[in-house]
Design a protein around this motif. Structure first.
Motif, PDB file in Angstrom:
ATOM      1  N   GLN A  72       0.815  -1.218   0.000  1.00 47.10           N
ATOM      2  CA  GLN A  72       0.000   0.000   0.000  1.00 47.10           C
ATOM      3  C   GLN A  72       0.846   1.265   0.000  1.00 47.10           C
ATOM      4  O   GLN A  72       0.301   2.369  -0.035  1.00 47.10           O
ATOM      5  N   TYR A  81     -10.039  -3.376  -9.334  1.00 44.08           N
ATOM      6  CA  TYR A  81      -9.554  -2.710  -8.113  1.00 44.08           C
ATOM      7  C   TYR A  81      -8.446  -1.734  -8.469  1.00 44.08           C
ATOM      8  O   TYR A  81      -7.599  -2.008  -9.337  1.00 44.08           O
ATOM      9  N   GLN A 134      -8.611   4.969  -3.486  1.00 40.98           N
ATOM     10  CA  GLN A 134      -9.032   3.579  -3.619  1.00 40.98           C
ATOM     11  C   GLN A 134     -10.336   3.533  -4.410  1.00 40.98           C
ATOM     12  O   GLN A 134     -11.239   4.348  -4.182  1.00 40.98           O
ATOM     13  N   SER A 136     -13.161   0.685  -6.663  1.00 40.52           N
ATOM     14  CA  SER A 136     -13.533  -0.670  -7.079  1.00 40.52           C
ATOM     15  C   SER A 136     -15.045  -0.727  -7.257  1.00 40.52           C
ATOM     16  O   SER A 136     -15.781  -0.045  -6.524  1.00 40.52           O
ATOM     17  N   THR A 152     -13.030  -0.512   1.975  1.00 43.39           N
ATOM     18  CA  THR A 152     -12.461  -1.834   1.735  1.00 43.39           C
ATOM     19  C   THR A 152     -13.277  -2.602   0.704  1.00 43.39           C
ATOM     20  O   THR A 152     -14.435  -2.255   0.416  1.00 43.39           O
ATOM     21  N   ASP A 154     -13.199  -5.943   1.371  1.00 40.22           N
ATOM     22  CA  ASP A 154     -13.288  -7.140   2.195  1.00 40.22           C
ATOM     23  C   ASP A 154     -14.223  -6.911   3.380  1.00 40.22           C
ATOM     24  O   ASP A 154     -14.650  -5.788   3.645  1.00 40.22           O
ATOM     25  N   ARG A 183      -7.220  -3.721   3.045  1.00 38.00           N
ATOM     26  CA  ARG A 183      -7.289  -4.800   2.065  1.00 38.00           C
ATOM     27  C   ARG A 183      -6.585  -6.044   2.605  1.00 38.00           C
ATOM     28  O   ARG A 183      -5.553  -5.946   3.267  1.00 38.00           O
ATOM     29  N   SER A 185      -4.560  -9.582   1.652  1.00 41.81           N
ATOM     30  CA  SER A 185      -3.645  -9.984   0.596  1.00 41.81           C
ATOM     31  C   SER A 185      -2.971 -11.284   1.007  1.00 41.81           C
ATOM     32  O   SER A 185      -3.192 -11.792   2.110  1.00 41.81           O
ATOM     33  N   VAL A 201      -2.625  -3.212   4.781  1.00 40.81           N
ATOM     34  CA  VAL A 201      -2.672  -4.449   4.006  1.00 40.81           C
ATOM     35  C   VAL A 201      -2.134  -5.575   4.873  1.00 40.81           C
ATOM     36  O   VAL A 201      -0.994  -5.521   5.345  1.00 40.81           O
TER      37      VAL A 201
END
Length: 490
Positions: A72, A81, A134, A136, A152, A154, A183, A185, A201
């Motif tokens: 990040q 994303y 960010q 998405s 986020t 998630d 996020r 990962s 992250v």
């Protein structure tokens, strides 16, 4: 300058508008104490290179940046994303002019930049690069409270985070809007702080997040509002500071304190966290390196740790956490707390500002703790906590293994005297394939493909396994905390 960004899988394409002349891509970014050479991801540009990170461009120019970093601190662009840490993508001309960006997608976008029509803007470059972006089609907003949210793709349970934020705000004052960019990962990168946000992250296995988020959130004050005077913001060279033990270590203490106090971290894990920090002070590096020196050399030591780090240096995070614990105990004995420091130092502070205030409260040992070898902190803490080295004097070799591979050899230990080296693979013990036990052993070692025989005889451990007891009711309002370190040195 104005930037129009078209995200593509693995790339971002940028159309820029500024003035004819030089543009500079940062090599260093705020909040990360190491040169990252961010221009390395530049694939092509309409301009003439004049140095590794400077180009001569026309008023309007285009460039393309590779964006596939899971970290990040940089940028990643996929089919669904986008995350951009601005200094990793956008150059500057005049740092004091306005910078605006337009993202050419129809996804939901989250950022702390000011929205002006189709653009997101900042009044200067420092504010611009302190504002991640960010986006998405799957972006969601998880509300913590009226001022704080998590952006986020998630899922995240905020039930343990909410009381932490409330406690910090009660001490430091309620802030304006704040965003945690979060996020999951396959890598664990931790967090990086920004003025009105932080970017986190972590890997999928990491379940305990409250202390990490509290650490990054408290940076809103310690580092962003209050910053060491010697921590200059230069986007092309690293800055040097003797005060990272305060900027990072005290922040880590505050995160530990509130996570423990609110029950976001269970007492066993909380005690273990302190015990592991104490254990690091028993190794050779802590006997020769001060926290001031560890802060100053973070570029070549902490951020470039090798298998000899415990022999050569010490973590200013862990050392600073322990200094914070000691100072908080002492200040609470005098009717105050560690948070009073921030109410009595200037926003651009020096060591002497901190020391002057502590001396006014009758605490005189800060200079000795910070400028002496950091192992002395353990001695000071033994006056306030119950600390024992449970393996002191026991037989040991002075080696840390991962499986059968040597990953650390302690200076002046039996393993050192026998000639063991990091990365040695122990393939035989006393003529058989077995685990190493602490008794005299004939070893067969695979070193760079060569088989070497040596004899390892145990000696007496200086003591690395720490057990600590903290009197919780005195300053945490909870029961006694105990912990034992988990660093396994054979």
């Amino acid at each position: 300058m104005i930037f129009k960004v078209t995200p593509k899988p693995r790339y971002v394409e940028v159309s820029a508008e500024g003035r004819e002349g030089f543009v500079t891509f940062p090599t260093y970014l705020p909040g990360s104490y190491v040169i990252r050479e961010l221009e390395r991801n530049l694939v092509d540009i309409e301009g003439v290179r004049v140095s590794k990170n400077k180009f001569y461009v026309k008023e309007n120019f285009k460039y393309r940046m590779y964006a596939a970093s899971k970290d990040q601190r940089e940028a990643i662009s996929t089919q669904d994303y986008l995350f951009i840490n601005p200094p990793a993508v956008f150059p500057f001309q005049d740092k004091k002019e306005r910078y605006c960006i337009k993202i050419l997608i129809d996804w939901p976008i989250s950022t702390t930049l000011k929205k002006e029509g189709d653009y997101f803007c900042a009044d200067d470059y420092e504010t611009f690069i302190d504002s991640p972006i960010q986006a998405s089609p799957n972006l969601k907003r998880i509300v913590i409270d009226d001022h704080h949210e998590i952006s986020t793709i998630d899922e995240l349970d905020v039930s343990q985070i909410r009381p932490l934020i409330r406690e910090i705000d009660n001490e430091m004052g309620s802030p304006e809007r704040y965003i945690f960019f979060f996020r999951r990962s396959d890598r664990n990168y931790g967090g990086i702080e920004h003025l009105d946000s932080s970017a986190i992250v972590v890997n999928w296995e990491r379940s305990e997040l409250s202390q990490l988020l509290a650490h990054e959130y408290f940076h809103r004050w310690n580092v962003r509002k209050f910053r060491p005077k010697d921590m200059e913001l230069n986007l092309e060279t690293e800055g040097y500071s003797e005060l990272l033990w305060f900027a990072e270590g005290i922040t880590d203490y505050v995160a530990w304190y509130f996570a423990t106090k609110t029950g976001s971290v269970n007492p066993d894990d909380s005690g273990k966290y302190v015990a592991n920090a104490l254990s690091k002070l028993t190794f050779p590096g802590a006997k020769k390196t001060s926290l001031a020196e560890a802060s100053r050399t973070t570029w070549i030591k902490y951020y470039r740790q090798d298998e000899n780090f415990l022999n050569s240096s010490v973590s200013y995070y862990e050392g600073g956490l322990l200094v914070g614990l000691l100072l908080d105990i002492k200040l609470r004995q005098r009717g105050g707390s560690i948070f009073e420091i921030f109410r009595n130092i200037p926003e651009r502070y020096t060591f002497h500002d901190i020391d002057r205030y502590l001396k006014s409260r009758g605490i005189d040992e800060l200079e000795e703790m910070i400028y002496s070898p950091s192992s002395i902190i353990l001695d000071f803490l033994k006056e306030q906590l119950t600390v024992s080295l449970v393996d002191e004097g026991s037989q040991y070799f002075g080696v840390i293994l991962e499986g059968n591979r040597v990953v650390y050899v302690e200076d002046n230990s039996p393993a050192d005297s026998a000639g063991l080296m990091p990365q040695d693979l122990i393939v035989g013990v006393n003529g058989a394939s077995r685990s190493l036990e602490v008794k005299e052993a004939r070893l067969i070692v695979n070193r760079e493909g060569r088989l070497i025989e040596m004899t390892l005889r145990p000696g007496r451990s200086p003591g690395h396994k720490v057990k600590v007891t903290i009197d919780g009711p005195k300053f945490l309002g909870i029961k006694e905390i105990q912990g034992t370190s988990t660093i396994n040195i054979i």
